[in-house]
Motif scaffolding. Structure first.
Motif, mmCIF file in Angstrom:
data_model
loop_
_atom_site.group_PDB
_atom_site.id
_atom_site.type_symbol
_atom_site.label_atom_id
_atom_site.label_comp_id
_atom_site.label_asym_id
_atom_site.label_seq_id
_atom_site.Cartn_x
_atom_site.Cartn_y
_atom_site.Cartn_z
ATOM 1 N N ASN A 1 -50.782 83.049 -7.700
ATOM 2 C CA ASN A 1 -49.355 82.780 -7.535
ATOM 3 C C ASN A 1 -49.112 81.766 -6.425
ATOM 4 O OD1 ASN A 1 -47.850 84.217 -9.465
ATOM 5 N ND2 ASN A 1 -48.326 86.138 -8.420
ATOM 6 N N ILE A 2 -49.903 81.872 -5.358
ATOM 7 C CA ILE A 2 -49.645 81.017 -4.199
ATOM 8 C C ILE A 2 -50.152 79.595 -4.420
ATOM 9 C CG2 ILE A 2 -50.300 80.659 -1.781
ATOM 10 C CD1 ILE A 2 -49.938 83.645 -1.408
ATOM 11 N N ILE A 3 -51.303 79.469 -5.088
ATOM 12 C CA ILE A 3 -51.815 78.103 -5.250
ATOM 13 C C ILE A 3 -51.258 77.419 -6.489
ATOM 14 C CG2 ILE A 3 -53.943 78.527 -3.937
ATOM 15 C CD1 ILE A 3 -55.379 78.631 -6.704
ATOM 16 N N GLU A 4 -50.281 78.034 -7.116
ATOM 17 C CA GLU A 4 -49.581 77.368 -8.214
ATOM 18 C C GLU A 4 -48.985 76.070 -7.636
ATOM 19 O OE1 GLU A 4 -46.650 76.301 -11.025
ATOM 20 O OE2 GLU A 4 -45.991 77.178 -9.144
ATOM 21 N N PRO A 5 -49.201 74.895 -8.287
ATOM 22 C CA PRO A 5 -48.855 73.616 -7.651
ATOM 23 C C PRO A 5 -47.409 73.528 -7.162
ATOM 24 C CG PRO A 5 -50.035 73.238 -9.711
ATOM 25 C CD PRO A 5 -49.840 74.712 -9.600
ATOM 26 N N ASN A 6 -46.463 74.032 -7.957
ATOM 27 C CA ASN A 6 -45.072 73.935 -7.530
ATOM 28 C C ASN A 6 -44.780 74.805 -6.314
ATOM 29 O OD1 ASN A 6 -43.918 72.012 -9.339
ATOM 30 N ND2 ASN A 6 -44.241 73.516 -10.958
ATOM 31 N N TRP B 1 -45.215 73.049 1.216
ATOM 32 C CA TRP B 1 -45.378 71.796 1.948
ATOM 33 C C TRP B 1 -44.017 71.232 2.356
ATOM 34 C CZ3 TRP B 1 -43.871 66.725 0.938
ATOM 35 C CH2 TRP B 1 -44.494 65.745 1.721
ATOM 36 N N LEU B 2 -43.074 71.223 1.409
ATOM 37 C CA LEU B 2 -41.753 70.663 1.699
ATOM 38 C C LEU B 2 -41.053 71.454 2.803
ATOM 39 C CD1 LEU B 2 -39.524 68.616 0.956
ATOM 40 C CD2 LEU B 2 -38.720 70.243 -0.745
ATOM 41 N N LEU C 1 -27.878 53.706 -2.106
ATOM 42 C CA LEU C 1 -28.537 54.684 -1.242
ATOM 43 C C LEU C 1 -28.232 56.077 -1.756
ATOM 44 C CD1 LEU C 1 -27.583 53.152 2.194
ATOM 45 C CD2 LEU C 1 -29.862 53.222 1.195
ATOM 46 N N GLN C 2 -29.256 56.891 -1.805
ATOM 47 C CA GLN C 2 -29.046 58.262 -2.252
ATOM 48 C C GLN C 2 -29.427 59.203 -1.123
ATOM 49 O OE1 GLN C 2 -28.833 59.219 -5.956
ATOM 50 N NE2 GLN C 2 -28.501 61.344 -5.394
ATOM 51 N N VAL C 3 -28.487 60.018 -0.691
ATOM 52 C CA VAL C 3 -28.779 61.001 0.345
ATOM 53 C C VAL C 3 -28.891 62.386 -0.276
ATOM 54 C CG1 VAL C 3 -27.958 62.115 2.447
ATOM 55 C CG2 VAL C 3 -27.649 59.661 2.136
ATOM 56 N N MET C 4 -27.861 62.753 -1.052
ATOM 57 C CA MET C 4 -27.868 64.060 -1.698
ATOM 58 C C MET C 4 -29.050 64.171 -2.656
ATOM 59 S SD MET C 4 -25.491 66.160 -0.788
ATOM 60 C CE MET C 4 -25.852 65.629 0.860
ATOM 61 N N PHE C 5 -29.532 65.374 -2.814
ATOM 62 C CA PHE C 5 -30.599 65.687 -3.778
ATOM 63 C C PHE C 5 -31.903 64.956 -3.473
ATOM 64 C CE2 PHE C 5 -26.406 65.483 -5.897
ATOM 65 C CZ PHE C 5 -26.132 66.823 -5.787
ATOM 66 N N THR C 6 -32.099 64.634 -2.197
ATOM 67 C CA THR C 6 -33.379 64.102 -1.740
ATOM 68 C C THR C 6 -33.824 65.005 -0.577
ATOM 69 O OG1 THR C 6 -32.471 62.720 -0.005
ATOM 70 C CG2 THR C 6 -32.568 61.749 -2.215
ATOM 71 N N PRO C 7 -35.085 64.889 -0.165
ATOM 72 C CA PRO C 7 -35.513 65.673 0.999
ATOM 73 C C PRO C 7 -34.660 65.390 2.240
ATOM 74 C CG PRO C 7 -37.425 64.853 -0.167
ATOM 75 C CD PRO C 7 -36.224 64.222 -0.831
ATOM 76 N N ARG D 1 -38.017 70.557 -9.433
ATOM 77 C CA ARG D 1 -39.291 71.211 -9.188
ATOM 78 C C ARG D 1 -40.358 70.197 -8.809
ATOM 79 N NH1 ARG D 1 -42.179 74.332 -12.996
ATOM 80 N NH2 ARG D 1 -41.093 73.148 -14.598
ATOM 81 N N GLY D 2 -41.165 70.535 -7.822
ATOM 82 C CA GLY D 2 -42.214 69.628 -7.382
ATOM 83 C C GLY D 2 -41.685 68.465 -6.566
ATOM 84 N N GLN D 3 -40.376 68.381 -6.369
ATOM 85 C CA GLN D 3 -39.820 67.294 -5.564
ATOM 86 C C GLN D 3 -38.909 67.811 -4.458
ATOM 87 O OE1 GLN D 3 -38.122 64.168 -7.980
ATOM 88 N NE2 GLN D 3 -39.886 64.147 -9.326
ATOM 89 N N THR D 4 -37.846 68.498 -4.838
ATOM 90 C CA THR D 4 -36.905 68.949 -3.813
ATOM 91 C C THR D 4 -36.718 70.458 -3.841
ATOM 92 O OG1 THR D 4 -35.017 68.606 -5.271
ATOM 93 C CG2 THR D 4 -35.621 66.782 -3.840
#
Lengths: 278, 332, 268
Positions: free
Chosen positions: C46-51, C57-58, C130-136, C219-222
């Motif tokens: 469960n923990i090493i599932e990539p997402n 990490w995020l 420029l995009q601020v929302m929905f980014t890290p 998923r996998g991004q934000t």
């Protein structure tokens, strides 16, 4: 601008003022300004209608009273934990110290899930409580439990550093002069930690007012009975009624802000009082 | 000051989104409990698309409540396609100029590749003998469904119960309201989402009956154990559509329309339909429907247009603040 | 201190430990018992599932940015309000505490009102692509917001209690401002700073409501760890959700162990 009376001995006024103002403006005030502008889009009668509806008032009552009870619990528990952690050495102290932050580290939804599982009628706690008529889940007691749990660290962490710095020579001196433990606590320690204690309580109260994730799991969410203000805001957002959401958020914010302002003034007055007495 | 702030904001904005000529990635904004379904659909779509077009694509997924998703897209979430479980939330995107007004004619079956209906999940052996909507108002029955104010799932439940009551009481509004009020009073907790309600029913043992999408009911039976739960399909239920749409404003600026179209078309293909049916959704594709026929009992379905005069009317009359839903829900 | 334990001391310790057992330890046990109920293999899978890994990490990266910024700003702010008297001082203290009292959902929404497509700065940002929302970046910004008060709140009571004598002495001995801060102020407030950092870190890692509004949950991004936990929970994967939650708990415990090591070094 600095007050003329204060002697400007210490450096850093300009720098810290600049950093603070820049940060406060950019990170805190600007977003809040955006919310206020949203509010400005509606008329005063509409604003009043939204914030004084029967459902909203019921939600304020349940939210404010629950936050109040939760804060009292956390005041007592927090003071006890901070005291024991700083004053006594016993096996497991470090672990206890580490555990205090647990409620913060858990996402609030997980905290809610854990609590609701514990207090379920088959849960580890619920199976003993429910037969005795103590129903926690889906009652106000559940809301109080969730609010108290998610804000435990505030009082502990506010009081702890101050308690660690209390001048022990002062206590030792008082002890040699024949003061009782209780006198030492009420005369020396309590006045010193009071501002931090109040500050912690206020943060705990303010956080409880806004708590959403943990509470919705355990609250039952029945309108007028166990529906908190944050849920009402969430519902208004889901109805795409941003103005109504902003109006309700504004009420929560205003209450929190006034509480903060009042207690900070109180703390400042108290500090001056102590300084004068010293 | 303002200028300073703006330039600071600009300096902070690390992520710019240049318009690429032929993007090979796609963002699908979906509802909150669709992760496994679209994991499977995506895993099948990517090789199929590569075989046909020779391009390896990436499908990114975002999952949340569909109101949250619609709000995010209106505020700039660059989703190329939406796969929702609520028509009304796509209509919000139409209002905002993100989706064209005739989106329901762009794909078959009113742009709903699969569908479901509110059904009942009861404990094994059905100890309370719950068979139809009327049983939900009984004094000895405790009912679980999520908060209709925050969950689209529960809005379907409310409408389905009302549709049944309208027929049962021959349109006598007072009796309908009395019935619905009783049902709502039988609900001990209103979870904010559909999965939360399922968990309350299954993990915490609350309630005698859970009302949720049939897809969820069947998944719960197969995942949580046929020895513990069984599904009950009521005499009549409401067609719950799972609408899809291309977000025109996003695909036009990114140039990803072809990919978006191919992706949504895939959901209608035999393979795509088979995956959806395998995940307990009813499909219109006759071949696939026949393959899964034993899974889905016959049921009489009414749709929102026939029973309530369309979603726009429903939103206004029932779900708006102070509407008909609030009458039976809030004024208990 | 070598004096023997008084009855009061024993009672207080017992009380505190019992309370902590029921309020803190049992929930912790519950999390791990859920996380491990399908065995250790499933737990690690469960923990090493990539997402999930990406979400961890995020969340860690966000904390690595937010914690130092809020500690430095908190120290500057505490210095300002405890060492100088100026108009609006009380107001400033109260404003810095505001974010903690906002409903997290609202905190997220006010950022939408500001940086979103229909927000205050929306047209300007869009005009410049420029995009601020929905980014890290949006995740970092709301995390800064919700944890803004924590460090300052720790430092202000302590610094006002400590007074300015030591610092004034250092200056009169010829130290410059930075030297005074580095050698006199910092050692005195380092504990409060650590507490502030621990609180900030815990809250940043655990924040759900505000982040859920501005992240877009791609998923996998934000997708941060709490969002991932929510997603897993929504997948009927209660075990996976609790496994992910246990990593948050472990991260928190690791922070605390680090704090304890620092503490023992200081006392030793």
């Amino acid at each position: 601008m600095p007050n003329q009376r204060s002697k400007h001995l210490l450096p850093g006024f300009g720098l810290t003022m600049g950093v603070s103002l820049f940060y406060v403006t950019l990170v805190i005030l600007l977003p809040i300004l955006a919310m206020l502008l949203k509010l400005a889009g509606m008329g005063l009668p509409e604003f009043w209608r939204i914030i004084s509806s029967r459902r909203a008032i019921a939600a304020y009552q349940i939210t404010f009273s629950s936050a109040f009870y939760a804060t009292i619990i956390n005041g007592v528990v927090g003071l006890l934990l901070a005291w024991v952690l700083t004053r006594y050495r016993f096996p497991g102290r470090r672990i206890l110290d580490a555990l205090v932050d647990l409620p913060f580290a858990l996402p609030t939804a997980v905290a809610g899930l854990v609590l609701v599982t514990l207090f379920a009628d088959t849960g580890w706690y619920g199976q003993f409580l429910e037969p005795n008529g103590l129903k926690i889940n889906y009652t106000q007691a559940g809301i109080v439990a969730a609010m108290a749990f998610t804000s435990i660290p505030f009082v502990v962490r506010a009081v702890q550093p101050v308690l660690e710095e209390v001048d022990e020579s002062l206590e030792a001196a008082a002890e040699t002069l024949g003061a009782s433990r209780w006198q030492i606590f009420t005369r020396i320690i309590w006045p010193t930690i009071l501002p931090a204690f109040i500050g912690g309580c206020v943060l705990s109260f303010a956080r409880s007012l806004g708590e959403f994730g943990a509470v919705v799991f355990i609250a039952g969410n029945i309108p007028g009975v166990t529906e908190i203000v944050s849920l009402l805001i969430f519902i208004r957002l889901d109805e795409y009624n941003y103005e109504a959401a902003a109006a309700l958020a504004f009420v929560l914010l205003a209450v929190a802000f006034l509480t903060l302002l009042a207690t900070n003034a109180l703390a400042a007055w108290q500090t001056r009082y102590v300084e004068r007495a010293a | 000051m303002n200028k300073l702030l703006l330039s600071a904001a600009a300096a902070l904005a690390l992520v710019a989104t240049p318009a690429l000529a032929q993007p090979t990635d796609l963002l699908n904004a979906s509802y909150d409990i669709a992760r496994e379904l679209f994991d499977e659909e995506n895993a099948a779509f990517i090789p199929a698309y590569q075989a046909a077009n020779g391009v390896a694509v990436t499908i990114n997924q975002s999952h949340a409540g569909t109101s949250t998703q619609a709000r995010a897209i209106l505020e700039g979430l660059p989703a190329d396609v939406v796969t929702f479980n609520q028509v009304t939330d796509i209509e919000k995107l139409v209002e905002g100029g993100f989706v064209s007004a005739d989106w329901q004619s762009e794909f078959a079956n009113s742009a709903s590749p699969f569908y479901s209906l509110p059904a009942f999940l009861v404990r094994a052996g059905n100890p309370k003998g719950i068979s139809d909507w009327g049983d939900l108002a009984r004094d000895d029955v405790s009912v679980i469904f999520p908060n209709p104010k925050t969950s689209g799932n529960a809005r379907y439940t409310y409408l389905a119960a009302r549709a049944w009551a309208n027929e049962e009481f021959a349109g006598d509004e007072a009796k309908v309201v009395e019935y619905l009020t009783k049902v709502f009073l039988n609900v001990p907790v209103f979870e904010t989402g559909g999965r939360g309600a399922t968990t309350a029913f299954a993990e915490r043992g609350l309630g005698d009956v859970l009302i949720t999408f049939e897809a969820e009911v069947l998944s719960a039976v197969s995942l949580l154990g046929a020895d513990k739960y069984e599904s009950v399909v009521p005499s009549v239920s409401l067609l719950a559509e799972f609408p899809v749409a291309i977000v025109d404003k996003v695909v036009d600026s990114r140039g990803s329309r072809d990919l978006a179209k191919a992706y949504l078309d895939f959901l209608y293909s035999d393979d795509g339909q088979r995956i959806a049916a395998g995940r307990n959704h009813r499909v219109n594709n006759e071949t696939v429907a026949a393959e899964f026929a034993d899974r889905f009992p016959e049921v009489r379905l009414v749709n929102v247009d026939e029973a309530f005069g369309g979603w726009a009317k429903v939103s206004e009359e029932h779900f708006a603040e102070g509407g008909l839903l609030d009458q039976v829900f809030v004024n208990q | 201190m070598t004096r023997s334990r008084s009855a009061g001391e024993i009672i207080l310790i017992t009380l505190a430990v019992t309370l902590a057992l029921f309020v803190l330890v049992v929930p912790l046990v519950l999390i791990f018992s859920f996380a491990l109920r399908e065995g250790l293999g499933v737990y690690f899978a469960n923990i090493i599932e990539p997402n999930t890994l990406h979400a961890i990490w995020l969340s860690v990266m966000t904390a690595l940015i937010v914690v130092p910024v809020n500690i430095v700003v908190g120290a500057a702010l505490a210095w300002l309000v405890t060492r100088f008297r100026f108009r609006g001082r009380q107001l400033l203290i109260s404003i810095i505490e505001l974010p903690a009292s906002m409903s997290p959902i609202v905190a997220g929404v006010v950022y939408l009102f500001l940086y979103g497509g229909q927000g205050l700065l929306g047209p300007f940002l869009q005009a410049n692509s420029l995009q601020v929302m929905f980014t890290p970046l949006a995740i970092v910004l709301v995390s800064l917001f919700v944890t803004a008060p924590f460090a300052a709140r720790e430092l202000i009571p302590l610094m006002s209690q400590q007074g300015t004598e030591d610092e004034e002495a250092a200056l009169s001995l010829g130290a410059n401002g930075w030297q005074m801060f580095w050698y006199v102020t910092l050692p005195n407030i380092s504990w409060a700073m650590v507490y502030g950092a621990v609180l900030t870190n815990a809250r940043v890692m655990g924040e759900f409501g505000a982040v859920s509004v501005v992240s877009g949950a791609i998923r996998g991004q934000t997708n941060t760890l709490p969002l991932q936990i929510n997603l897993l929970f929504n997948d009927f994967n209660v075990t996976g959700a609790f496994a992910a939650a246990s990593t948050l708990t472990l991260i928190a415990v690791a922070t605390l162990v680090l704090k304890s090591i620092l503490e023992s070094r200081r006392h030793g």
